[in-house]
Structure formats: C-alpha cells, structure tokens
Design a protein around this motif. Structure first.
Motif, PDB file in Angstrom:
ATOM      1  N   HIS A  67       0.851  -1.131   0.039  1.00  0.00           N
ATOM      2  CA  HIS A  67       0.074   0.045   0.072  1.00  0.00           C
ATOM      3  C   HIS A  67       0.728   1.212   0.049  1.00  0.00           C
ATOM      4  N   VAL A  68       1.884   1.285   1.079  1.00  0.00           N
ATOM      5  CA  VAL A  68       2.672   2.316   1.175  1.00  0.00           C
ATOM      6  C   VAL A  68       3.513   2.626  -0.280  1.00  0.00           C
ATOM      7  N   ARG A  69       4.037   1.493  -1.091  1.00  0.00           N
ATOM      8  CA  ARG A  69       4.828   1.726  -2.249  1.00  0.00           C
ATOM      9  C   ARG A  69       3.662   2.161  -3.414  1.00  0.00           C
ATOM     10  N   VAL A  70       2.867   1.670  -3.533  1.00  0.00           N
ATOM     11  CA  VAL A  70       1.949   2.098  -4.486  1.00  0.00           C
ATOM     12  C   VAL A  70       1.493   3.488  -4.290  1.00  0.00           C
ATOM     13  N   LYS A  71       1.196   3.968  -2.827  1.00  0.00           N
ATOM     14  CA  LYS A  71       0.920   5.486  -2.810  1.00  0.00           C
ATOM     15  C   LYS A  71       1.882   6.234  -3.207  1.00  0.00           C
ATOM     16  N   LYS A  72       3.242   5.806  -2.959  1.00  0.00           N
ATOM     17  CA  LYS A  72       4.417   6.708  -3.095  1.00  0.00           C
ATOM     18  C   LYS A  72       4.491   6.701  -4.785  1.00  0.00           C
ATOM     19  N   MET A  73       4.084   5.606  -5.543  1.00  0.00           N
ATOM     20  CA  MET A  73       4.300   5.737  -6.905  1.00  0.00           C
ATOM     21  C   MET A  73       3.262   6.692  -7.551  1.00  0.00           C
ATOM     22  N   GLU A  74       1.982   6.509  -6.942  1.00  0.00           N
ATOM     23  CA  GLU A  74       0.884   7.271  -7.334  1.00  0.00           C
ATOM     24  C   GLU A  74       1.261   8.920  -7.231  1.00  0.00           C
ATOM     25  N   GLU A  75       1.811   9.167  -5.932  1.00  0.00           N
ATOM     26  CA  GLU A  75       2.133  10.312  -5.433  1.00  0.00           C
ATOM     27  C   GLU A  75       3.179  11.123  -6.414  1.00  0.00           C
ATOM     28  N   ALA A  76       4.008  10.382  -6.902  1.00  0.00           N
ATOM     29  CA  ALA A  76       5.269  10.565  -7.774  1.00  0.00           C
ATOM     30  C   ALA A  76       4.785  10.713  -9.309  1.00  0.00           C
ATOM     31  N   GLY A  77       3.266  10.190  -9.674  1.00  0.00           N
ATOM     32  CA  GLY A  77       2.798  10.363 -10.854  1.00  0.00           C
ATOM     33  C   GLY A  77       3.130   9.191 -11.863  1.00  0.00           C
ATOM     34  N   ILE A  78       3.722   8.162 -11.139  1.00  0.00           N
ATOM     35  CA  ILE A  78       4.104   6.903 -12.119  1.00  0.00           C
ATOM     36  C   ILE A  78       2.714   6.108 -12.370  1.00  0.00           C
ATOM     37  N   ILE A  79       1.977   6.057 -11.305  1.00  0.00           N
ATOM     38  CA  ILE A  79       0.635   5.427 -11.333  1.00  0.00           C
ATOM     39  C   ILE A  79      -0.370   6.578 -11.387  1.00  0.00           C
ATOM     40  N   ARG A  80      -1.143   6.596 -12.295  1.00  0.00           N
ATOM     41  CA  ARG A  80      -2.195   7.563 -12.272  1.00  0.00           C
ATOM     42  C   ARG A  80      -3.405   6.880 -12.646  1.00  0.00           C
ATOM     43  N   GLY A  81      -4.121   6.659 -11.727  1.00  0.00           N
ATOM     44  CA  GLY A  81      -5.398   5.496 -11.499  1.00  0.00           C
ATOM     45  C   GLY A  81      -5.239   4.468 -12.071  1.00  0.00           C
ATOM     46  N   SER A  82      -6.462   3.553 -12.359  1.00  0.00           N
ATOM     47  CA  SER A  82      -6.352   2.550 -13.252  1.00  0.00           C
ATOM     48  C   SER A  82      -7.348   2.424 -13.916  1.00  0.00           C
ATOM     49  N   SER A  83      -7.443   1.487 -14.956  1.00  0.00           N
ATOM     50  CA  SER A  83      -8.345   1.384 -15.961  1.00  0.00           C
ATOM     51  C   SER A  83      -9.304   0.140 -16.131  1.00  0.00           C
ATOM     52  N   LEU A  84     -10.381   0.242 -16.875  1.00  0.00           N
ATOM     53  CA  LEU A  84     -11.140  -0.635 -17.027  1.00  0.00           C
ATOM     54  C   LEU A  84     -11.196  -1.066 -18.271  1.00  0.00           C
ATOM     55  N   THR A  85     -11.074  -2.078 -18.989  1.00  0.00           N
ATOM     56  CA  THR A  85     -11.117  -2.619 -20.182  1.00  0.00           C
ATOM     57  C   THR A  85     -12.708  -3.448 -20.677  1.00  0.00           C
ATOM     58  N   LEU A  86     -13.288  -2.554 -21.506  1.00  0.00           N
ATOM     59  CA  LEU A  86     -14.349  -3.159 -22.048  1.00  0.00           C
ATOM     60  C   LEU A  86     -14.705  -3.721 -23.237  1.00  0.00           C
ATOM     61  N   ASP A  87     -15.403  -4.685 -23.536  1.00  0.00           N
ATOM     62  CA  ASP A  87     -15.590  -5.472 -24.764  1.00  0.00           C
ATOM     63  C   ASP A  87     -16.600  -4.772 -25.562  1.00  0.00           C
ATOM     64  N   TYR A  88     -16.157  -3.692 -26.358  1.00  0.00           N
ATOM     65  CA  TYR A  88     -17.169  -2.940 -27.121  1.00  0.00           C
ATOM     66  C   TYR A  88     -17.952  -3.866 -28.081  1.00  0.00           C
ATOM     67  N   ILE A  89     -17.470  -4.853 -28.551  1.00  0.00           N
ATOM     68  CA  ILE A  89     -18.213  -5.627 -29.458  1.00  0.00           C
ATOM     69  C   ILE A  89     -19.481  -6.318 -28.685  1.00  0.00           C
ATOM     70  N   LYS A  90     -19.283  -6.698 -27.523  1.00  0.00           N
ATOM     71  CA  LYS A  90     -20.452  -7.236 -26.760  1.00  0.00           C
ATOM     72  C   LYS A  90     -21.312  -6.210 -26.305  1.00  0.00           C
ATOM     73  N   LEU A  91     -20.778  -4.899 -26.250  1.00  0.00           N
ATOM     74  CA  LEU A  91     -21.671  -3.884 -25.869  1.00  0.00           C
ATOM     75  C   LEU A  91     -22.276  -2.975 -27.174  1.00  0.00           C
ATOM     76  N   GLY A  92     -22.064  -3.704 -28.494  1.00  0.00           N
ATOM     77  CA  GLY A  92     -22.675  -3.341 -29.573  1.00  0.00           C
ATOM     78  C   GLY A  92     -22.067  -2.273 -30.419  1.00  0.00           C
ATOM     79  N   TYR A  93     -20.801  -2.058 -29.982  1.00  0.00           N
ATOM     80  CA  TYR A  93     -20.023  -0.854 -30.782  1.00  0.00           C
ATOM     81  C   TYR A  93     -18.849  -1.601 -31.350  1.00  0.00           C
ATOM     82  N   SER A  94     -19.123  -2.085 -32.454  1.00  0.00           N
ATOM     83  CA  SER A  94     -17.899  -2.832 -33.138  1.00  0.00           C
ATOM     84  C   SER A  94     -17.346  -2.216 -34.221  1.00  0.00           C
ATOM     85  N   PHE A  95     -17.792  -1.174 -34.538  1.00  0.00           N
ATOM     86  CA  PHE A  95     -17.255  -0.281 -35.975  1.00  0.00           C
ATOM     87  C   PHE A  95     -16.434   0.493 -35.290  1.00  0.00           C
TER      88      PHE A  95
END
Length: 159
Positions: free
Chosen positions: A40-68
């Motif tokens: 936790h401390v190390r991840v917090k340190k990397m966030e404060e240093a700007g190395i980690i900027r949030g996290s992301s979610l990967t969507l399957d756009y094809i399954k959501l109907g946005y395949s084009f």
C-alpha cells in the motif's frame, strides 16, 4: 521533472498491477513475501510521484454493440483553431481518442460506433464543427493489436 527511482519490489508490484489492476494488495504481498501495508505504501508513493495515474477498465465494445471502428483525419482551416476543435470533439462521446499530429492531418481521431450508419452520423457531427475544412475517414477492418501491457512490461524491465 526528475526521474523517480524504483527498486525491484516496486518493479514487481507494478508488473502484477499491469497484468491486473484489481489484484488485491494482500495477494501481491503474499507473492512478494512482504506485508500488505508495504504494498500500500509503495503504491501510494508511486501514485504521488505520478508513475501510477489511476487504473483502467477494459470493456468489450463488441459485446456492448459498438464493433465499428473508424479513424478520422481532420484538416483545419487554421491551426490556431486546434484547441477549439478539440474541445468540440471532446463533446462527442464516440470520439474515443484524438491526437494533434504532424503531416497530412492536423488532428487524427478514433471513433467507435454501432454500425456504418451510426458512424456516418458521428462523422457528420465532426464535419459540422466550425474550423474544420474537411475530413478523411478510414474504416478499421479489425483491431489486431491493442496491448499496452507489453509496452509497460518492457519499460519497467528497462528501469
């Protein structure tokens, strides 16, 4: 901006989070034989240093109907209109990526749509933005490579 020094533990933590940002700190701690508090401390340190900027979610756009997928190259009437045009593009949710570029286009963007008719309507919205003289569209037949993880692993292995 100075380069942040990361040690081997930081690299291992990042390596695991690159593969799955939802990995619990307790699981990382068990694998690395350290405490969850240390992770936790190390991840917090990397966030404060700007190395980690949030996290992301990967969507399957094809399954959501946005395949084009299409790429739209934008020609501006005047380059000083870039900021204004980008602000307008940002108001179109189907424009998922936009780059200011050199070469043929002033701006190059990626759009996601349900089908060709939907894409046409999005492209017409883009064409209607003041300051755009014309656009050129390329349809993606298949997204063959979309893997940021490989680059992230390479970067952290070089550190």
């Amino acid at each position: 901006m100075s380069k942040v020094k990361l040690d081997e533990i930081d690299h291992q933590i990042l390596d695991m989070l690159i593969d799955n940002t939802r990995t619990p700190f307790t699981d990382i701690a068990k694998k690395l034989l350290i405490s969850a508090g240390t992770v936790h401390v190390r991840v917090k340190k990397m966030e404060e240093a700007g190395i980690i900027r949030g996290s992301s979610l990967t969507l399957d756009y094809i399954k959501l109907g946005y395949s084009f997928i299409a790429y739209v190259g934008i020609f501006l009437e005047k380059t000083h209109q870039t900021k204004f045009v980008l602000e307008r593009l940002n108001q179109i949710p189907n424009v998922t990526v936009a780059h200011i570029t050199t070469g043929k286009f002033n701006i190059f963007c990626k759009i996601r749509a349900k089908d060709t008719n939907h894409a046409k309507n999005i492209i017409f919205k883009i064409d209607d933005i003041d300051g755009i003289s014309r656009t050129e569209t390329m349809i993606s037949l298949e997204e063959s490579i979309n893997d940021k993880k490989r680059l992230m692993h390479t970067i952290f292995n070089e550190l």
